[in-house]
Design a protein around this motif. Structure first.
Motif, PDB file in Angstrom:
ATOM      1  N   GLU A 153       0.831  -1.201   0.000  1.00  0.00           N
ATOM      2  CA  GLU A 153       0.000   0.000   0.000  1.00  0.00           C
ATOM      3  C   GLU A 153       0.866   1.252   0.000  1.00  0.00           C
ATOM      4  OE1 GLU A 153      -3.325   2.529   2.424  1.00  0.00           O
ATOM      5  OE2 GLU A 153      -2.172   1.007   3.487  1.00  0.00           O
ATOM      6  N   HIS A 154       1.948   1.260   0.761  1.00  0.00           N
ATOM      7  CA  HIS A 154       2.863   2.400   0.752  1.00  0.00           C
ATOM      8  C   HIS A 154       3.405   2.656  -0.663  1.00  0.00           C
ATOM      9  CE1 HIS A 154       2.915   2.111   5.142  1.00  0.00           C
ATOM     10  NE2 HIS A 154       3.524   3.270   5.161  1.00  0.00           N
ATOM     11  N   LEU A 155       3.818   1.589  -1.335  1.00  0.00           N
ATOM     12  CA  LEU A 155       4.316   1.747  -2.710  1.00  0.00           C
ATOM     13  C   LEU A 155       3.265   2.373  -3.617  1.00  0.00           C
ATOM     14  CD1 LEU A 155       6.234  -1.567  -3.573  1.00  0.00           C
ATOM     15  CD2 LEU A 155       7.167   0.743  -3.424  1.00  0.00           C
ATOM     16  N   VAL A 156       2.057   1.858  -3.532  1.00  0.00           N
ATOM     17  CA  VAL A 156       0.967   2.380  -4.365  1.00  0.00           C
ATOM     18  C   VAL A 156       0.718   3.851  -4.041  1.00  0.00           C
ATOM     19  CG1 VAL A 156      -1.513   2.196  -4.851  1.00  0.00           C
ATOM     20  CG2 VAL A 156      -0.093   0.128  -4.763  1.00  0.00           C
ATOM     21  N   LEU A 157       0.678   4.194  -2.759  1.00  0.00           N
ATOM     22  CA  LEU A 157       0.417   5.581  -2.374  1.00  0.00           C
ATOM     23  C   LEU A 157       1.511   6.529  -2.851  1.00  0.00           C
ATOM     24  CD1 LEU A 157      -1.031   5.129   1.227  1.00  0.00           C
ATOM     25  CD2 LEU A 157      -2.259   5.753  -0.861  1.00  0.00           C
ATOM     26  N   VAL A 158       2.763   6.101  -2.804  1.00  0.00           N
ATOM     27  CA  VAL A 158       3.870   6.949  -3.256  1.00  0.00           C
ATOM     28  C   VAL A 158       3.799   7.178  -4.771  1.00  0.00           C
ATOM     29  CG1 VAL A 158       6.378   6.974  -3.608  1.00  0.00           C
ATOM     30  CG2 VAL A 158       5.438   6.459  -1.354  1.00  0.00           C
ATOM     31  N   LEU A 159       3.435   6.145  -5.510  1.00  0.00           N
ATOM     32  CA  LEU A 159       3.419   6.258  -6.968  1.00  0.00           C
ATOM     33  C   LEU A 159       2.087   6.778  -7.526  1.00  0.00           C
ATOM     34  CD1 LEU A 159       5.412   3.021  -7.760  1.00  0.00           C
ATOM     35  CD2 LEU A 159       6.167   5.355  -8.150  1.00  0.00           C
ATOM     36  N   SER A 160       1.032   6.769  -6.721  1.00  0.00           N
ATOM     37  CA  SER A 160      -0.293   7.154  -7.216  1.00  0.00           C
ATOM     38  C   SER A 160      -0.374   8.541  -7.847  1.00  0.00           C
ATOM     39  CB  SER A 160      -1.341   7.043  -6.100  1.00  0.00           C
ATOM     40  OG  SER A 160      -1.658   5.703  -5.878  1.00  0.00           O
ATOM     41  N   PRO A 161       0.179   9.591  -7.241  1.00  0.00           N
ATOM     42  CA  PRO A 161       0.047  10.905  -7.889  1.00  0.00           C
ATOM     43  C   PRO A 161       0.625  10.944  -9.304  1.00  0.00           C
ATOM     44  CG  PRO A 161       0.747  11.167  -5.613  1.00  0.00           C
ATOM     45  CD  PRO A 161       0.817   9.695  -5.927  1.00  0.00           C
ATOM     46  N   ALA A 162       1.764  10.309  -9.508  1.00  0.00           N
ATOM     47  CA  ALA A 162       2.371  10.305 -10.843  1.00  0.00           C
ATOM     48  C   ALA A 162       1.555   9.447 -11.809  1.00  0.00           C
ATOM     49  CB  ALA A 162       3.809   9.794 -10.766  1.00  0.00           C
ATOM     50  N   ILE A 163       1.038   8.322 -11.330  1.00  0.00           N
ATOM     51  CA  ILE A 163       0.204   7.474 -12.184  1.00  0.00           C
ATOM     52  C   ILE A 163      -1.068   8.221 -12.555  1.00  0.00           C
ATOM     53  CG2 ILE A 163      -1.153   5.340 -12.282  1.00  0.00           C
ATOM     54  CD1 ILE A 163       1.023   4.076 -10.427  1.00  0.00           C
ATOM     55  N   GLU A 164      -1.677   8.898 -11.582  1.00  0.00           N
ATOM     56  CA  GLU A 164      -2.871   9.712 -11.863  1.00  0.00           C
ATOM     57  C   GLU A 164      -2.586  10.748 -12.935  1.00  0.00           C
ATOM     58  OE1 GLU A 164      -3.891  11.325  -8.032  1.00  0.00           O
ATOM     59  OE2 GLU A 164      -5.229   9.643  -7.570  1.00  0.00           O
ATOM     60  N   GLU A 165      -1.462  11.458 -12.794  1.00  0.00           N
ATOM     61  CA  GLU A 165      -1.098  12.470 -13.793  1.00  0.00           C
ATOM     62  C   GLU A 165      -1.026  11.875 -15.192  1.00  0.00           C
ATOM     63  OE1 GLU A 165       2.548  14.464 -12.825  1.00  0.00           O
ATOM     64  OE2 GLU A 165       1.791  15.126 -10.874  1.00  0.00           O
ATOM     65  N   GLU A 166      -0.423  10.708 -15.291  1.00  0.00           N
ATOM     66  CA  GLU A 166      -0.289  10.058 -16.598  1.00  0.00           C
ATOM     67  C   GLU A 166      -1.653   9.672 -17.162  1.00  0.00           C
ATOM     68  OE1 GLU A 166       2.605   9.798 -18.439  1.00  0.00           O
ATOM     69  OE2 GLU A 166       3.316  11.091 -16.816  1.00  0.00           O
ATOM     70  N   LEU A 167      -2.519   9.114 -16.329  1.00  0.00           N
ATOM     71  CA  LEU A 167      -3.852   8.726 -16.802  1.00  0.00           C
ATOM     72  C   LEU A 167      -4.674   9.947 -17.207  1.00  0.00           C
ATOM     73  CD1 LEU A 167      -4.767   5.902 -14.244  1.00  0.00           C
ATOM     74  CD2 LEU A 167      -4.114   5.630 -16.653  1.00  0.00           C
ATOM     75  N   ILE A 168      -4.571  11.023 -16.443  1.00  0.00           N
ATOM     76  CA  ILE A 168      -5.295  12.259 -16.777  1.00  0.00           C
ATOM     77  C   ILE A 168      -4.762  12.841 -18.070  1.00  0.00           C
ATOM     78  CG2 ILE A 168      -5.687  14.658 -16.053  1.00  0.00           C
ATOM     79  CD1 ILE A 168      -5.687  13.489 -13.120  1.00  0.00           C
ATOM     80  N   GLN A 169      -3.444  12.873 -18.209  1.00  0.00           N
ATOM     81  CA  GLN A 169      -2.844  13.408 -19.431  1.00  0.00           C
ATOM     82  C   GLN A 169      -3.276  12.576 -20.640  1.00  0.00           C
ATOM     83  OE1 GLN A 169       1.471  13.278 -19.469  1.00  0.00           O
ATOM     84  NE2 GLN A 169       1.552  15.001 -20.883  1.00  0.00           N
ATOM     85  N   GLU A 170      -3.294  11.268 -20.499  1.00  0.00           N
ATOM     86  CA  GLU A 170      -3.729  10.399 -21.591  1.00  0.00           C
ATOM     87  C   GLU A 170      -5.199  10.660 -21.939  1.00  0.00           C
ATOM     88  OE1 GLU A 170      -4.780   5.787 -21.906  1.00  0.00           O
ATOM     89  OE2 GLU A 170      -2.668   6.154 -21.444  1.00  0.00           O
ATOM     90  N   ARG A 171      -6.024  10.830 -20.922  1.00  0.00           N
ATOM     91  CA  ARG A 171      -7.445  11.092 -21.142  1.00  0.00           C
ATOM     92  C   ARG A 171      -7.660  12.410 -21.890  1.00  0.00           C
ATOM     93  NH1 ARG A 171     -11.041  12.477 -16.028  1.00  0.00           N
ATOM     94  NH2 ARG A 171      -9.770  14.321 -16.233  1.00  0.00           N
ATOM     95  N   ASN A 172      -6.800  13.405 -21.620  1.00  0.00           N
ATOM     96  CA  ASN A 172      -6.949  14.728 -22.219  1.00  0.00           C
ATOM     97  C   ASN A 172      -6.331  14.863 -23.599  1.00  0.00           C
ATOM     98  OD1 ASN A 172      -8.352  15.587 -19.969  1.00  0.00           O
ATOM     99  ND2 ASN A 172      -6.526  16.358 -18.954  1.00  0.00           N
ATOM    100  N   LEU A 173      -5.646  13.822 -24.067  1.00  0.00           N
ATOM    101  CA  LEU A 173      -5.074  13.876 -25.417  1.00  0.00           C
ATOM    102  C   LEU A 173      -6.183  13.827 -26.455  1.00  0.00           C
ATOM    103  CD1 LEU A 173      -2.007  11.462 -25.100  1.00  0.00           C
ATOM    104  CD2 LEU A 173      -1.962  13.960 -25.251  1.00  0.00           C
ATOM    105  N   PRO A 174      -6.027  14.581 -27.549  1.00  0.00           N
ATOM    106  CA  PRO A 174      -7.059  14.501 -28.591  1.00  0.00           C
ATOM    107  C   PRO A 174      -7.118  13.112 -29.204  1.00  0.00           C
ATOM    108  CG  PRO A 174      -5.228  15.945 -29.255  1.00  0.00           C
ATOM    109  CD  PRO A 174      -4.945  15.473 -27.870  1.00  0.00           C
ATOM    110  N   ALA A 175      -8.318  12.688 -29.510  1.00  0.00           N
ATOM    111  CA  ALA A 175      -8.520  11.340 -30.061  1.00  0.00           C
ATOM    112  C   ALA A 175      -8.064  11.250 -31.492  1.00  0.00           C
ATOM    113  CB  ALA A 175      -9.983  10.966 -29.970  1.00  0.00           C
TER     114      ALA A 175
END
Length: 175
Positions: A153-175
């Motif tokens: 859980e600690h590993l996931v929590l440390v990496l979550s903000p960066a993973i979130e950023e990547e998923l959000i950035q991918e979602r916001n890319l034009p199709a």
């Protein structure tokens, strides 16, 4: 349901675990490429001794997960799309984090994939955007109890903000 919130456990990190978390922080601070999600997943799988790991984004209708990364024993599997209904991943979306230390199949008898993969334990966490809306999730699964769920859980929590950023950035890319 019998799930546990691991973050309520009293857990003191060992020295080697501190070093691993420092490496995780270092991973998030490096310039990122398209391979970041794969690197983060492999890092968690390796250091958490995880059999199956999924990082996925939610479909537009919010009823399916589309895997960005799907690992089995550290090896990449093809991307899949699966429905959330009747799965522990659906619980992750409502609970934000959940952990089934054993017998997860008993709690989700309609999740045939859990049966096919012989999954015993499950740990999952949600990824959200700036408004707090879910964008994706991470699921860690094994055919035996996780070795050290609190550290994972600690590993996931440390990496979550960066993973979130990547998923959000991918979602916001034009199709």
């Amino acid at each position: 349901m019998e799930y546990r919130f691991v973050h309520h456990w009293n857990y003191a990190l060992r020295e080697d675990e501190h070093r691993i978390l420092e490496s995780a922080i270092s991973l998030t601070s490096q310039p990122r490429s398209k391979a970041f999600l794969q690197q983060a997943a492999e890092f968690i799988a390796t250091h958490g001794h995880i059999q199956y790991l999924v990082i996925g984004k939610l479909s537009d209708d919010g009823r399916h997960v589309i895997t960005n990364v799907f690992l089995k024993n550290g090896k990449a599997l093809p991307s899949i799309t699966y429905p959330l209904e009747f799965t522990p991943c659906d619980s992750v979306l409502t609970q934000r984090f959940c952990y089934y230390p054993n017998n997860v199949q008993d709690h989700f008898p309609l999740d045939l994939e859990l049966q096919e993969l012989n999954i015993e334990s499950y740990l999952g966490s949600i990824f959200v955007d700036e408004e707090g809306d879910p964008v994706g999730l991470i699921a860690l699964m094994s055919d035996k109890p996780l070795e050290n769920a609190a550290f994972v859980e600690h590993l996931v929590l440390v990496l979550s903000p960066a993973i979130e950023e990547e998923l959000i950035q991918e979602r916001n890319l034009p199709a």
